[in-house]
Motif scaffolding. Structure first.
Motif, PDB file in Angstrom:
ATOM      1  N   ASN A 232       0.548  -1.515  -0.156  1.00  0.00           N
ATOM      2  CA  ASN A 232      -0.090  -0.298   0.133  1.00  0.00           C
ATOM      3  C   ASN A 232       0.539   1.386  -0.114  1.00  0.00           C
ATOM      4  OD1 ASN A 232       1.052   0.063   2.566  1.00  0.00           O
ATOM      5  ND2 ASN A 232      -0.583   0.603   3.508  1.00  0.00           N
ATOM      6  N   ARG A 233       1.877   0.883  -0.553  1.00  0.00           N
ATOM      7  CA  ARG A 233       2.831   1.916  -0.266  1.00  0.00           C
ATOM      8  C   ARG A 233       2.969   3.212  -0.649  1.00  0.00           C
ATOM      9  NH1 ARG A 233       7.452   4.571   1.763  1.00  0.00           N
ATOM     10  NH2 ARG A 233       8.523   5.810   0.623  1.00  0.00           N
ATOM     11  N   ARG A 234       2.396   3.122  -2.302  1.00  0.00           N
ATOM     12  CA  ARG A 234       2.090   4.402  -2.756  1.00  0.00           C
ATOM     13  C   ARG A 234       0.680   4.752  -3.059  1.00  0.00           C
ATOM     14  NH1 ARG A 234       4.507   7.619  -5.470  1.00  0.00           N
ATOM     15  NH2 ARG A 234       3.070   9.071  -5.016  1.00  0.00           N
ATOM     16  N   ALA A 235      -0.117   3.693  -2.856  1.00  0.00           N
ATOM     17  CA  ALA A 235      -1.627   5.087  -2.554  1.00  0.00           C
ATOM     18  C   ALA A 235      -1.773   5.385  -1.208  1.00  0.00           C
ATOM     19  CB  ALA A 235      -2.774   3.433  -2.120  1.00  0.00           C
ATOM     20  N   THR A 236      -0.621   5.192   0.155  1.00  0.00           N
ATOM     21  CA  THR A 236      -0.477   5.559   1.683  1.00  0.00           C
ATOM     22  C   THR A 236       0.371   6.862   0.940  1.00  0.00           C
ATOM     23  OG1 THR A 236      -0.180   3.662   2.695  1.00  0.00           O
ATOM     24  CG2 THR A 236       0.527   5.475   3.492  1.00  0.00           C
ATOM     25  N   LEU A 237       1.201   6.997  -0.015  1.00  0.00           N
ATOM     26  CA  LEU A 237       1.853   8.452  -0.137  1.00  0.00           C
ATOM     27  C   LEU A 237       0.880   9.539  -0.741  1.00  0.00           C
ATOM     28  CD1 LEU A 237       5.584   7.293  -1.591  1.00  0.00           C
ATOM     29  CD2 LEU A 237       4.031   8.217   0.600  1.00  0.00           C
ATOM     30  N   ASP A 238      -0.344   9.076  -2.030  1.00  0.00           N
ATOM     31  CA  ASP A 238      -0.981   9.290  -2.245  1.00  0.00           C
ATOM     32  C   ASP A 238      -2.315  10.091  -1.406  1.00  0.00           C
ATOM     33  OD1 ASP A 238      -0.119   9.206  -4.900  1.00  0.00           O
ATOM     34  OD2 ASP A 238      -1.012   7.599  -5.371  1.00  0.00           O
ATOM     35  N   PHE A 239      -2.716   9.283   0.130  1.00  0.00           N
ATOM     36  CA  PHE A 239      -3.701   9.615   0.468  1.00  0.00           C
ATOM     37  C   PHE A 239      -3.106  10.568   1.540  1.00  0.00           C
ATOM     38  CE2 PHE A 239      -5.464   9.906   4.840  1.00  0.00           C
ATOM     39  CZ  PHE A 239      -6.644   9.767   4.553  1.00  0.00           C
ATOM     40  N   ILE A 240      -2.038  10.328   1.224  1.00  0.00           N
ATOM     41  CA  ILE A 240      -0.827  11.779   2.788  1.00  0.00           C
ATOM     42  C   ILE A 240      -0.840  13.571   1.900  1.00  0.00           C
ATOM     43  CG2 ILE A 240       1.661  12.508   3.541  1.00  0.00           C
ATOM     44  CD1 ILE A 240       1.631   9.637   3.786  1.00  0.00           C
ATOM     45  N   GLY A 241      -0.890  13.028   0.453  1.00  0.00           N
ATOM     46  CA  GLY A 241      -0.384  14.440  -0.193  1.00  0.00           C
ATOM     47  C   GLY A 241      -2.217  14.772  -0.406  1.00  0.00           C
ATOM     48  N   LYS A 242      -3.206  14.114  -0.357  1.00  0.00           N
ATOM     49  CA  LYS A 242      -4.037  15.137  -0.447  1.00  0.00           C
ATOM     50  C   LYS A 242      -5.152  15.408   0.689  1.00  0.00           C
ATOM     51  CE  LYS A 242      -5.400  11.925  -4.452  1.00  0.00           C
ATOM     52  NZ  LYS A 242      -5.430  12.442  -5.654  1.00  0.00           N
ATOM     53  N   VAL A 243      -4.571  14.381   1.701  1.00  0.00           N
ATOM     54  CA  VAL A 243      -5.402  15.632   2.787  1.00  0.00           C
ATOM     55  C   VAL A 243      -4.823  17.057   2.776  1.00  0.00           C
ATOM     56  CG1 VAL A 243      -4.872  15.317   5.510  1.00  0.00           C
ATOM     57  CG2 VAL A 243      -4.962  13.902   4.076  1.00  0.00           C
ATOM     58  N   LYS A 244      -6.182  17.909   3.025  1.00  0.00           N
ATOM     59  CA  LYS A 244      -5.711  19.527   3.014  1.00  0.00           C
ATOM     60  C   LYS A 244      -6.369  19.802   4.611  1.00  0.00           C
ATOM     61  CE  LYS A 244      -3.952  19.727  -0.674  1.00  0.00           C
ATOM     62  NZ  LYS A 244      -3.464  18.054  -0.743  1.00  0.00           N
ATOM     63  N   ALA A 245      -5.932  21.013   4.780  1.00  0.00           N
ATOM     64  CA  ALA A 245      -6.331  22.037   6.110  1.00  0.00           C
ATOM     65  C   ALA A 245      -7.781  21.790   5.415  1.00  0.00           C
ATOM     66  CB  ALA A 245      -5.662  23.331   6.429  1.00  0.00           C
ATOM     67  N   PRO A 246      -8.408  22.187   7.203  1.00  0.00           N
ATOM     68  CA  PRO A 246      -8.237  22.212   8.227  1.00  0.00           C
ATOM     69  C   PRO A 246      -8.138  20.731   9.357  1.00  0.00           C
ATOM     70  CG  PRO A 246     -10.727  22.120   8.088  1.00  0.00           C
ATOM     71  CD  PRO A 246     -10.328  21.752   6.805  1.00  0.00           C
ATOM     72  N   ALA A 247      -8.145  19.266   7.828  1.00  0.00           N
ATOM     73  CA  ALA A 247      -7.300  18.307   8.489  1.00  0.00           C
ATOM     74  C   ALA A 247      -6.330  18.509   8.320  1.00  0.00           C
ATOM     75  CB  ALA A 247      -8.103  16.785   7.330  1.00  0.00           C
ATOM     76  N   ARG A 248      -5.768  16.819   9.505  1.00  0.00           N
ATOM     77  CA  ARG A 248      -4.159  16.681   9.085  1.00  0.00           C
ATOM     78  C   ARG A 248      -3.736  14.952   9.073  1.00  0.00           C
ATOM     79  NH1 ARG A 248      -2.749  18.891  15.223  1.00  0.00           N
ATOM     80  NH2 ARG A 248      -4.088  17.309  15.775  1.00  0.00           N
ATOM     81  N   VAL A 249      -3.093  14.941   8.422  1.00  0.00           N
ATOM     82  CA  VAL A 249      -2.325  13.854   8.316  1.00  0.00           C
ATOM     83  C   VAL A 249      -0.745  13.701   9.567  1.00  0.00           C
ATOM     84  CG1 VAL A 249      -1.354  14.391   6.441  1.00  0.00           C
ATOM     85  CG2 VAL A 249      -2.239  11.997   6.693  1.00  0.00           C
ATOM     86  N   SER A 250      -0.436  12.190  10.064  1.00  0.00           N
ATOM     87  CA  SER A 250       0.353  11.662  10.390  1.00  0.00           C
ATOM     88  C   SER A 250       1.048  10.257   9.689  1.00  0.00           C
ATOM     89  CB  SER A 250       0.437  12.031  12.278  1.00  0.00           C
ATOM     90  OG  SER A 250       0.433  12.551  12.380  1.00  0.00           O
ATOM     91  N   SER A 251       1.873   9.840   9.846  1.00  0.00           N
ATOM     92  CA  SER A 251       2.586   8.629   9.128  1.00  0.00           C
ATOM     93  C   SER A 251       3.779   7.617   9.816  1.00  0.00           C
ATOM     94  CB  SER A 251       2.769   8.558   7.515  1.00  0.00           C
ATOM     95  OG  SER A 251       4.432   9.236   7.294  1.00  0.00           O
TER      96      SER A 251
END
Length: 372
Positions: free
Chosen positions: A322-341
């Motif tokens: 799931n590495r590629r999709a995980t990076l895509d998810f991280i890149g698409k999260v925008k404020a006010p949401a937050r993302v960590s990994s």
């Protein structure tokens, strides 16, 4: 004896060793021509192979807890967790059907020292789903100085077709939470542990299936409402989080993404990001394009409003798909949401990997939830 019993594993191992020894000892006697010696050799080899396969399979199952019982293994699951039709407007709630001490926690005889695990049945007032679950109450829940105080809660989800027992034994959530609180890394938190398969054996991918199980409604509305009505848990989004592995990780991210007013944080361990559609799920969307798109988390991040939700996703450099999709998810999260990994150097899609991720994930989740 149960499927995960050490006695069953020991008997299977002894049988495999015995048949191997018998093969070695009897082979010279059976090395003659003729139909009967040939059949005897074939039978002995086949029995030895089957016994060895059974022993290895049982050992693997005891380690990873793919199946929790014989009924689960053979597709005759008998645990509560079925869709039950009720009259409209039926009340939901929680029924406690058993209590036990958390495994591997000191002072297990006293809830104020070790906490308590309650086996419950959750009935959804809106979804009409009934599902078995385990609720871990931390020691502080029973201590006088915390009397009357509320606690944050996290819904903990297995993968498919796992059982809720996996969360107690193989993944050791209560024990890990207890240890992290004792070490001062997280605050006391109630854990509501269950499988996302609330209509077994069907995998509903935590969506509301047209004409079928309303699984998303159960997790987004019924479950937190029932828990808050039974235990000292707040009713605001800041009081609630989700965490899960594999299918449970997808469900945790999906529910929090689509319901930021109910859940403030979600951790997806080895999650995928689009609803599976296969023989285990059946027809989830009945041709509804919007429902299918909405079940794609990457599409949702692009096309739906993002609330004030915190996400944690995990993957590894080697071993996870799931590495590629995980990076895509991280890149698409925008404020006010937050993302960590969390990214491990190496780690497969298994309990060993998740046990490396659960302690920091629980600490992360605790830091994003509040008690009041």
């Amino acid at each position: 004896m149960g499927l995960t019993s050490n006695k069953v594993l020991a008997l299977a191992s002894l049988l495999a060793i015995g048949l191997f020894a018998a093969t070695v000892l009897l082979w010279p006697r059976l090395a003659r021509r003729g139909l009967r010696p040939v059949l005897a050799r074939v039978g002995l080899l086949l029995a030895t192979q089957l016994a060895l396969f059974a022993a290895v399979g049982l050992a693997a199952n005891n380690h990873f807890l793919f199946y929790g019982s014989w009924a689960d293994l053979f597709g005759r699951e008998q645990e509560m967790g079925v869709v039950v039709d009720h009259s409209a407007g039926g009340a939901g709630g929680i029924t406690v059907v058993g209590e036990r001490a958390p495994e591997g926690v000191p002072g297990a005889a006293r809830p104020a020292l070790a906490g308590q695990v309650q086996k419950v049945v959750v009935t959804g007032g809106r979804s009409k789903i009934r599902s078995a679950a385990y609720v871990y109450l931390p020691p502080e829940y029973f201590q006088p100085r915390y009397a009357g105080k509320t606690f944050p809660a996290a819904v903990v989800l297995t993968g498919y077709p796992g059982t809720a027992e996996n969360l107690l034994k193989g993944l050791r959530y209560p024990r890990t939470a207890h240890e992290q609180v004792k070490q001062g890394r997280m605050r006391p938190m109630i854990l509501v542990m269950l499988r996302p398969t609330v209509a077994p054996p069907r995998d509903t991918e935590c969506v509301d299936v047209p004409g079928g199980p309303r699984t998303e409604t159960f997790f987004a509305e019924d479950l937190p409402e029932a828990v808050s009505g039974t235990y000292r848990v707040g009713t605001h989004a800041r009081n609630w989080g989700l965490i899960g592995n594999s299918t449970g990780g997808y469900c945790a991210l999906k529910i929090a993404l689509h319901h930021p007013g109910r859940y403030a944080a979600a951790a997806g361990l080895s999650a995928y990001y689009k609803a599976a559609e296969d023989i285990t799920t059946g027809d989830l969307f009945h041709g509804d394009r919007h429902r299918r798109d909405r079940a794609d988390l990457l599409w949702s991040l692009d096309h739906l409003p993002q609330g004030r939700t915190s996400f944690l996703v995990t993957t590894s450099e080697r071993g996870e798909g799931n590495r590629r999709a995980t990076l895509d998810f991280i890149g698409k999260v925008k404020a006010p949401a937050r993302v960590s990994s969390i990214t491990l150097d190496s780690g497969g899609h298994n309990f060993t990997t998740w046990n490396r991720e659960i302690p920091p994930a629980l600490v992360w989740l605790s830091g994003r939830l509040s008690a009041g």
